[in-house]
Motif scaffolding. Structure first.
Motif, PDB file in Angstrom:
ATOM      1  N   ASN A 101      34.439  -8.909  -2.077  1.00  0.00           N
ATOM      2  CA  ASN A 101      33.355  -9.380  -2.656  1.00  0.00           C
ATOM      3  C   ASN A 101      32.458  -8.204  -2.661  1.00  0.00           C
ATOM      4  OD1 ASN A 101      34.112 -11.932  -3.320  1.00  0.00           O
ATOM      5  ND2 ASN A 101      33.518 -12.934  -1.377  1.00  0.00           N
ATOM      6  N   ASP A 117      35.027 -16.158  -6.839  1.00  0.00           N
ATOM      7  CA  ASP A 117      35.481 -15.769  -5.587  1.00  0.00           C
ATOM      8  C   ASP A 117      36.679 -16.770  -5.544  1.00  0.00           C
ATOM      9  OD1 ASP A 117      36.230 -16.226  -3.032  1.00  0.00           O
ATOM     10  OD2 ASP A 117      34.173 -15.489  -2.164  1.00  0.00           O
ATOM     11  N   GLU A 150      32.278 -19.736  -5.901  1.00  0.00           N
ATOM     12  CA  GLU A 150      33.715 -20.115  -5.639  1.00  0.00           C
ATOM     13  C   GLU A 150      34.440 -21.018  -6.647  1.00  0.00           C
ATOM     14  OE1 GLU A 150      33.578 -20.902  -0.746  1.00  0.00           O
ATOM     15  OE2 GLU A 150      31.726 -20.981  -2.019  1.00  0.00           O
ATOM     16  N   SER A 161      23.727 -17.065  -5.944  1.00  0.00           N
ATOM     17  CA  SER A 161      24.939 -17.813  -5.335  1.00  0.00           C
ATOM     18  C   SER A 161      24.309 -19.271  -5.099  1.00  0.00           C
ATOM     19  CB  SER A 161      24.936 -17.084  -3.783  1.00  0.00           C
ATOM     20  OG  SER A 161      25.817 -17.775  -3.286  1.00  0.00           O
ATOM     21  N   THR A 177      26.076 -15.637   1.160  1.00  0.00           N
ATOM     22  CA  THR A 177      26.546 -16.648   1.990  1.00  0.00           C
ATOM     23  C   THR A 177      25.449 -17.790   2.195  1.00  0.00           C
ATOM     24  OG1 THR A 177      28.704 -15.726   2.832  1.00  0.00           O
ATOM     25  CG2 THR A 177      27.739 -17.549   3.833  1.00  0.00           C
ATOM     26  N   HIS A 231      31.041 -16.533   1.281  1.00  0.00           N
ATOM     27  CA  HIS A 231      31.486 -15.447   0.586  1.00  0.00           C
ATOM     28  C   HIS A 231      31.949 -14.460   1.521  1.00  0.00           C
ATOM     29  CE1 HIS A 231      30.894 -17.066  -3.283  1.00  0.00           C
ATOM     30  NE2 HIS A 231      29.660 -17.525  -2.995  1.00  0.00           N
TER      31      HIS A 231
END
Length: 374
Positions: free
Chosen positions: A100, A208, A175, A118, A134, A124
């Motif tokens: 990542n 991801d 994701e 995100s 994240t 992540h």
């Protein structure tokens, strides 16, 4: 010297594995429905895997990326053919977080921007850029909190379009299925709108697939259920069946430049041997199809349990949400029923077994779960 105490540990010492089973140092057998965070893809100690890496390490375990390593191209050829992205480019590294990091760097090199979108509950990785995207402030150190990221609700198409319309977004990272976030699935409609919006605003779309990829969802990549193609795909976990490895699949729109990315250990000979063995077994044993078949069976049967509030997932990536905290249920599964499971937050049990899980083993898990919940 003491170990740096950051992991709460179960009092179990696992010393051996075979397929979907592991044994502790006292000889106790356990059914493994977690695969070490989705890392064990083809099963513990698969004979072909053991033979392949043993032969390779006996010849050459490592040499640097300053010389030709034909095993890297073999990984790229095999992976491209199996996943449907043979027109993409492959960069090999060591972990999901590193994948990542490199994906986000490539995106910023590409369009010169620094802002990233995100999503709520996203995970992540734990390194610099990966942890910043994240959605967990507890693990973002002040040095990582650099204001690059806007978090949006998952599947909120209007909010996503409004942010991208500002024209300053470098990349969107999402994701294929949220793992740590509780097995949350992006909808096909949302993913298709996201792909279109990224195209309109020259924003890089990063998928991801570190946990949700490599066959786990019943397709090679979870996003393939939604009918889109991202600009960059990140992989790790199942790629090496336990050998530390990661990869970045990069669309033809990106032009590589000498020195732009680099790694010491990434794509080493032993890692490539592990990755090739994994692809061999996945193809020979039809593990992607098995994940779809056994996963569908598990999900259908779990939905019959009245004690479970909601069952989410695809293939062998399954979340069971309960109305109450699941700590005691998970403890009973482990110590009374001898079953390893995972967790997401306080109320979700996460299942990420090896992709070779059989129908009989799935039914055995259901029986042991019933014994706990009755």
């Amino acid at each position: 010297m003491k170990l740096f105490d950051v992991y709460p540990l179960f009092d179990v010492n696992i010393v051996q594995g075979k397929g979907c089973h592991v044994w502790d140092d006292k000889g106790q057998e356990y059914l493994d429905l977690y695969g070490g965070h989705a890392v064990i893809s083809i099963g513990h100690a698969h004979p072909h895997y053991v033979e392949t890496i043993s032969k390779q390490v006996a010849k050459l375990g490592f040499y640097s990326n300053s010389v030709i390593n034909k095993l890297q191209q073999e990984v790229a050829d095999r992976l491209g053919a199996m996943c449907g992205y043979d027109d993409y480019q492959l960069f090999l590294i060591n972990s999901g977080a590193e994948a990542n990091e490199n994906a986000l760097k490539l995106a910023s090199f590409y369009n010169g921007r620094t802002r990233v979108i995100s999503f709520a509950k996203a995970f992540h990785g734990r390194t610099s850029l990966a942890v910043e995207v994240t959605n967990n402030p507890k693990i973002i150190a002040p040095i990582n909190d650099n204001g690059h990221v806007t978090y949006l609700p998952l599947n909120d198409t209007e909010a996503m379009k409004a942010e991208l319309a500002k024209g300053d977004v470098c990349a969107v990272i999402i994701e294929g299925i949220q793992g740590v976030g509780g097995i949350q699935l992006p909808t096909s409609e949302f993913m298709q709108a996201l792909r279109q919006a990224c195209d309109e605003h020259n924003t890089v779309l990063i998928l991801d697939e570190i946990q949700s990829g490599y066959g786990r969802s019943g397709k090679f990549f979870a996003h393939q259920h939604t009918g889109i193609r991202p600009d960059i795909i990140t992989v790790a976990k199942g790629i090496g069946n336990g050998f530390p490895m990661g990869g970045v699949l990069i669309s033809p729109k990106f032009t590589p430049v000498y020195g732009q990315l680099g790694t010491t250990f990434g794509g080493n000979h032993l890692a490539c041997a592990a990755a090739i063995a994994v692809l061999d077994v996945m193809k020979e044993e039809n593990l992607v199809e098995n994940a779809a078949l056994v996963g569908t069976h598990l999900i259908e049967e779990l939905k019959k349990f009245p004690q479970i509030k909601e069952v989410r997932g695809r293939g062998l990536m399954i979340g069971m949400e309960f109305s109450e905290p699941i700590k005691e249920i998970r403890q009973q599964l482990l110590f009374e029923q001898k079953v390893f499971t995972g967790v997401s937050g306080t109320n979700v049990i996460r299942l990420l077994p090896p992709l070779c899980l059989s129908m009989a083993e799935a039914d055995e898990f259901l029986s042991r779960l019933h014994a706990v919940l009755k």
